[in-house]
Design a protein around this motif. Structure first.
Motif, mmCIF file in Angstrom:
data_model
loop_
_atom_site.group_PDB
_atom_site.id
_atom_site.type_symbol
_atom_site.label_atom_id
_atom_site.label_comp_id
_atom_site.label_asym_id
_atom_site.label_seq_id
_atom_site.Cartn_x
_atom_site.Cartn_y
_atom_site.Cartn_z
ATOM 1 N N PHE A 33 -1.690 -1.013 -5.047
ATOM 2 C CA PHE A 33 -2.958 -1.354 -4.410
ATOM 3 C C PHE A 33 -3.519 -2.692 -4.864
ATOM 4 N N THR B 183 -6.648 -2.289 2.946
ATOM 5 C CA THR B 183 -6.785 -2.065 1.499
ATOM 6 C C THR B 183 -8.044 -1.264 1.195
ATOM 7 N N ILE C 282 0.845 -1.197 0.000
ATOM 8 C CA ILE C 282 0.000 0.000 0.000
ATOM 9 C C ILE C 282 0.880 1.247 0.000
#
Length: 197
Positions: A90, A123, A85
């Motif tokens: 991502f 996330t 991240i």
């Protein structure tokens, strides 16, 4: 001719043993560098780049599985998701968090499942879906509350919930979350007082 063949085999075996010992030593060194990052939930340091974390996780996973250090393995996977991240990867972070969750479910390992849900929450948070992040964190907290001696994990997850709620103005039940975090912190403090007396 036979004498040279035996010598070559002996040298090859010695090299293989030395490479194995070197790899074990470097994995121990890697783990000792990673443990403070895991403890303080930080995906990088001056000694370790985020890229190194993702590579080291792949190198350490077989050894941690073989030694059945599952707690450390899932903490390392959570750290890897945070590192991905941080690097802006991502989709890789989402894939890693989901595979982490599947692995924990296959193992029927509640701590791994809770840490996986925390990773999934991270996330969601970084893809600007705070409500989904909060739900994932809550599910992780529900699971971790049933795991013995897991207060430190619960405090981290509660902190994620509280900070996410504050950042995105989702104030429902935040007072209860703060009280729960205070209660866990006081419990740790009281335990520390018992050990000191």
């Amino acid at each position: 001719m036979n004498k040279h063949k035996h010598h070559i085999i002996a040298v090859a075996v010695a090299m293989l043993i030395s490479v194995t010992l070197y790899a074990a030593h470097t994995n121990q060194a890697r783990l000792s560098l990673l443990k403070p990052l895991i403890k303080y939930n930080t995906p990088f340091s001056t000694e370790i780049s985020t890229d190194s974390i993702t590579v080291w996780e792949k190198l350490l996973e077989p050894e941690l599985e073989e030694q059945q250090h599952y707690s450390l393995l899932f903490q390392l996977k959570l750290l890897t998701v945070r590192a991905l991240i941080t690097e802006g990867h991502f989709s890789l972070a989402i894939d890693k968090a989901n595979s982490m969750y599947q692995k924990a479910k296959e193992m029927s390992y509640p701590l791994g499942t809770a840490l996986s849900l925390q990773a999934i929450g991270n996330t969601y948070l970084n893809s600007s879906t705070p409500l989904a992040a909060i739900e994932s964190y809550k599910e992780a907290l529900e699971i971790i509350s049933k795991v013995p001696d897991a207060d430190q994990y619960a405090k981290t997850i509660l902190t994620c919930i509280i900070l996410t709620k504050l950042k995105f103005w989702q104030m429902a039940n935040i007072e209860a979350d703060i009280r729960q975090l205070e209660s866990l912190s006081n419990k740790d403090k009281n335990l520390g007082d018992v050990f000191l007396s």
